[in-house]
Design an enzyme around this catalytic site. Structure first.
Site, PDB file in Angstrom:
ATOM      1  CE  LYS A  22      11.189 -49.993  -1.348  1.00 60.14           C
ATOM      2  NZ  LYS A  22      12.599 -49.863  -1.011  1.00 60.14           N
ATOM      3  CG  ASN A  23      12.325 -46.114  -2.026  1.00 64.65           C
ATOM      4  OD1 ASN A  23      12.398 -47.064  -1.245  1.00 64.65           O
ATOM      5  ND2 ASN A  23      12.558 -46.239  -3.325  1.00 64.65           N
ATOM      6  CB  CYS A 117      21.911 -55.990  -3.026  1.00 63.63           C
ATOM      7  SG  CYS A 117      21.296 -54.741  -4.105  1.00 63.63           S
ATOM      8  NE  ARG A 122      21.568 -50.374  -3.758  1.00 61.73           N
ATOM      9  CZ  ARG A 122      20.274 -50.453  -3.475  1.00 61.73           C
ATOM     10  NH1 ARG A 122      19.675 -51.610  -3.472  1.00 61.73           N
ATOM     11  NH2 ARG A 122      19.597 -49.360  -3.192  1.00 61.73           N
ATOM     12  N   PRO A 123      27.805 -48.648  -3.501  1.00 62.77           N
ATOM     13  CG  PRO A 123      29.077 -47.194  -4.807  1.00 62.77           C
ATOM     14  CD  PRO A 123      28.019 -48.250  -4.898  1.00 62.77           C
ATOM     15  CD  GLN A 126      29.764 -39.249  -4.041  1.00 62.36           C
ATOM     16  OE1 GLN A 126      29.634 -38.027  -3.945  1.00 62.36           O
ATOM     17  NE2 GLN A 126      30.938 -39.809  -4.321  1.00 62.36           N
ATOM     18  CG  ASP A 305      13.120 -48.052  -7.942  1.00 65.54           C
ATOM     19  OD1 ASP A 305      14.199 -48.632  -8.203  1.00 65.54           O
ATOM     20  OD2 ASP A 305      12.987 -47.306  -6.952  1.00 65.54           O
ATOM     21  NE  ARG A 397      13.182 -55.724   1.607  1.00 65.73           N
ATOM     22  CZ  ARG A 397      14.114 -55.106   0.903  1.00 65.73           C
ATOM     23  NH1 ARG A 397      14.629 -55.694  -0.135  1.00 65.73           N
ATOM     24  NH2 ARG A 397      14.513 -53.924   1.241  1.00 65.73           N
TER      25      ARG A 397
HETATM   26  N1  EPU Z   1      26.108 -44.377  -5.755  1.00 69.12           N
HETATM   27  C1  EPU Z   1      27.451 -44.203  -5.567  1.00 69.12           C
HETATM   28  N2  EPU Z   1      27.884 -43.798  -4.321  1.00 69.12           N
HETATM   29  C2  EPU Z   1      27.036 -43.558  -3.291  1.00 69.12           C
HETATM   30  C3  EPU Z   1      25.666 -43.737  -3.498  1.00 69.12           C
HETATM   31  C4  EPU Z   1      25.216 -44.147  -4.750  1.00 69.12           C
HETATM   32  O1  EPU Z   1      28.249 -44.408  -6.475  1.00 69.12           O
HETATM   33  O2  EPU Z   1      27.497 -43.195  -2.210  1.00 69.12           O
HETATM   34  C5  EPU Z   1      25.603 -44.787  -7.079  1.00 69.12           C
HETATM   35  C6  EPU Z   1      24.881 -46.144  -7.025  1.00 69.12           C
HETATM   36  O3  EPU Z   1      25.781 -47.215  -7.139  1.00 69.12           O
HETATM   37  C7  EPU Z   1      23.933 -46.019  -8.210  1.00 69.12           C
HETATM   38  C8  EPU Z   1      23.586 -44.533  -8.243  1.00 69.12           C
HETATM   39  O4  EPU Z   1      24.612 -43.872  -7.498  1.00 69.12           O
HETATM   40  O5  EPU Z   1      24.593 -46.358  -9.392  1.00 69.12           O
HETATM   41  C9  EPU Z   1      22.255 -44.151  -7.640  1.00 69.12           C
HETATM   42  O6  EPU Z   1      22.119 -44.707  -6.342  1.00 69.12           O
HETATM   43  P1  EPU Z   1      21.211 -44.030  -5.211  1.00 69.12           P
HETATM   44  O7  EPU Z   1      22.081 -43.700  -4.062  1.00 69.12           O
HETATM   45  O8  EPU Z   1      20.384 -42.966  -5.829  1.00 69.12           O
HETATM   46  O9  EPU Z   1      20.278 -45.247  -4.804  1.00 69.12           O
HETATM   47  P2  EPU Z   1      19.794 -45.614  -3.348  1.00 69.12           P
HETATM   48  O10 EPU Z   1      19.568 -44.382  -2.552  1.00 69.12           O
HETATM   49  O11 EPU Z   1      20.673 -46.663  -2.765  1.00 69.12           O
HETATM   50  C10 EPU Z   1      17.260 -45.457  -3.867  1.00 69.12           C
HETATM   51  C11 EPU Z   1      16.076 -46.363  -3.776  1.00 69.12           C
HETATM   52  C12 EPU Z   1      16.166 -47.415  -4.868  1.00 69.12           C
HETATM   53  C13 EPU Z   1      16.220 -46.711  -6.223  1.00 69.12           C
HETATM   54  C14 EPU Z   1      17.372 -45.713  -6.253  1.00 69.12           C
HETATM   55  C15 EPU Z   1      17.407 -44.875  -7.516  1.00 69.12           C
HETATM   56  C16 EPU Z   1      15.636 -46.338  -1.424  1.00 69.12           C
HETATM   57  C17 EPU Z   1      15.604 -47.069  -0.138  1.00 69.12           C
HETATM   58  N3  EPU Z   1      16.070 -47.016  -2.473  1.00 69.12           N
HETATM   59  O12 EPU Z   1      18.401 -46.273  -3.675  1.00 69.12           O
HETATM   60  O13 EPU Z   1      14.957 -48.132  -4.787  1.00 69.12           O
HETATM   61  O14 EPU Z   1      16.416 -47.665  -7.249  1.00 69.12           O
HETATM   62  O15 EPU Z   1      17.260 -44.808  -5.141  1.00 69.12           O
HETATM   63  O16 EPU Z   1      16.214 -44.178  -7.677  1.00 69.12           O
HETATM   64  O17 EPU Z   1      15.226 -45.185  -1.500  1.00 69.12           O
HETATM   65  C18 EPU Z   1      13.559 -49.970  -4.834  1.00 69.12           C
HETATM   66  O18 EPU Z   1      12.730 -49.298  -4.228  1.00 69.12           O
HETATM   67  O19 EPU Z   1      13.293 -51.077  -5.357  1.00 69.12           O
HETATM   68  C19 EPU Z   1      14.919 -49.480  -4.955  1.00 69.12           C
HETATM   69  C20 EPU Z   1      15.949 -50.254  -5.260  1.00 69.12           C
END
Ligand code: EPU
Length: 427
Positions: A22-23, A117, A122-123, A126, A305, A397
């Site tokens: 999925k990701n 969420c 979830r900012p 970055q 996850d 999903r």
């Molecule tokens: N973060 C920031 N600023 C940003 C982006 C992230 O502070 O601009 C923080 C987040 O708040 C969090 C950490 O960095 O504490 C890691 O977040 P990341 O950006 O890695 O997560 P994501 O890309 O939003 C993806 C997966 C998630 C998975 C995370 C961590 C997708 C669509 N989602 O989320 O998957 O938990 O990486 O591996 O790829 C799931 O599949 O159930 C799911 C939630």
């Protein structure tokens, strides 16, 4: 709306085939926009997040044709819009990948702001930092994020936090930028490497994916290609835990064993046997479950996850386990549901202390989000008797045909109609 009705207590035995990741899919589908041509994407999981991504592509002017259930042809020669419809982008948090892809191809993009969420705040600061470094500006108007950049210029970004989403979005926006982009302190998950491989197959020059530094040399244009998405690490891990928790014996096929190592290592420590083959693993139990300490971390650490599934497994281990959530601030909300099944778990902030119990009791349950929902399915499979799980739209999903795959392993699980229709929250 549907719910799962599970009559638990049977060991799972047999073979299961894992679907595409999925990701990876939710980033590779937007990336097809950069091709400006025809891509054939294989091994797409049949899940709602993929369907929403395909609908967004169509809304932006791409031609999408299903070749078979897991293969789609996507022609992005003509992109007629750069604004992702709000109703679609709100259904899926990963719609933010359309920002990077549209910015890279068209120099501008608008996507509904992804809200917080149920995993906590979830900012996307970055993601925006990387876009700004390339010369783009951004603004939030009427709940939508607008990014504008025209011709982007390669730049250096050091991420303040390791982020899967920001790493992928930066890659999407930089492949067509002029000159070299260097991304430091990047995420190293298997789907980062998969996106890099796909971009390179389209003619991009992306190096270092899977390490802490990614270097991208901008190219003038990309072209279409055929690409097969990697297998889903978390779906595979979920079936591994399902085999272990039910005392079963399951061959999990169409996987990359290397991607599963952080999960296999912990399962073996907990008392399961994991046999590796070229593209499969067999998981079975060798004795009682033993307690563990786990902290979730970015890859190659233990994946967040998989945290809910491990909590369920360890709630049946003999002794005290400690799980620390190292990525999300609020990922233990499902523990209330497990406690209703007789689990003994105390949560303090991002730490869960689990005192193993001999058995879980069946109960009526609600899936609070995708992975927690999958974990509750595993808990229900382990509990002797009938459990019902509502809000399975969250589970669907991210898991293709979960009930069907579990039935194939001998589980007594049915998907039945319910009356209520709650609105899914974005993950
Ligand atoms: N973060 C920031 N600023 C940003 C982006 C992230 O502070 O601009 C923080 C987040 O708040 C969090 C950490 O960095 O504490 C890691 O977040 P990341 O950006 O890695 O997560 P994501 O890309 O939003 C993806 C997966 C998630 C998975 C995370 C961590 C997708 C669509 N989602 O989320 O998957 O938990 O990486 O591996 O790829 C799931 O599949 O159930 C799911 C939630």
């Amino acid at each position: 709306m549907e719910k799962f009705v599970i009559n638990g207590g049977r060991p799972l035995v047999g073979e299961v085939t894992i679907s595409g990741a999925k990701n990876a899919a939710v980033a590779i589908l937007p990336a097809t926009i950069l091709a400006g041509g025809r891509c054939v994407i294989e091994n797409l999981p049949d899940i709602s997040d993929v369907l929403v991504s395909l609908q967004i592509l169509q809304a932006l002017g791409a031609r999408v044709r299903m070749l078979n259930r897991s293969t789609y042809e996507i022609d992005t020669s003509r992109i007629t819009g750069t604004q992702v419809p709000d109703d679609l982008s709100r259904q899926m948090r990963a719609s933010y990948y359309f920002l990077g892809a549209l910015l890279g191809r068209c120099g501008t993009a608008q996507v509904a702001m992804p809200g917080g969420c149920n995993l906590g705040v979830r900012p996307i600061d970055q993601h925006l930092k990387a876009f700004s470094a390339l010369g783009a500006s951004y603004a939030v108007e009427y709940g939508r994020i607008h990014v504008d950049g025209g011709q982007l210029e390669g730049a250096h970004t050091f991420f303040d936090t390791v982020s899967v989403g920001a790493t992928m979005n930066a890659m999407l926006s930089a492949v067509l930028a002029k000159g070299q982009t260097v991304l430091e302190n990047v995420a190293k998950e298997p789907h980062i490497v998969d996106l890099a491989n796909f971009l390179n197959m389209m003619g991009a020059d992306v190096r270092g994916a899977g390490t802490d530094v990614i270097k991208i040399r901008g190219v003038a244009s990309l072209h279409g290609c055929s690409y097969s998405i990697i297998p889903d690490q978390i779906e595979a891990g979920s079936f591994m835990v399902a085999a272990a928790i039910t005392g079963g014996n399951v061959l999990i096929k169409n996987i990359i064993p290397k991607h599963l190592e952080p999960i296999s290592a912990k399962l073996e420590q907990a008392g399961a046997a994991v046999e590796e083959f070229d593209e499969a693993v067999r998981v079975y139990r060798t004795g009682d479950l033993t307690p563990l300490k786990i902290k979730t971390m970015p890859h190659p650490g233990f994946p967040t996850d998989m945290q809910p599934m491990m909590t369920v497994l360890l709630s049946l281990a003999q002794g005290t386990s400690i799980i620390t959530e190292g990525i999300w601030e609020n990922r233990f909300r499902y523990v209330d549901e497990l406690v209703r099944m007789g689990a003994n778990i105390q949560v303090d902030g991002q730490v869960a202390v689990i005192e193993g119990v001999p058995r879980l009791q069946p109960a009526p349950l609600r899936a609070p989000d995708l992975r927690a929902g999958a974990a509750l399915v595993l808990a229900a499979l382990a509990a002797h008797g009938i459990s019902e799980i509502e809000q399975i739209q969250y589970i669907e999903r991210g898991y293709e045909n979960m009930a069907g795959k579990l039935q194939g392993l001998g589980a007594d699980i049915r998907r039945v109609q319910t009356a209520a229709a709650p609105i899914p929250q974005a993950l």
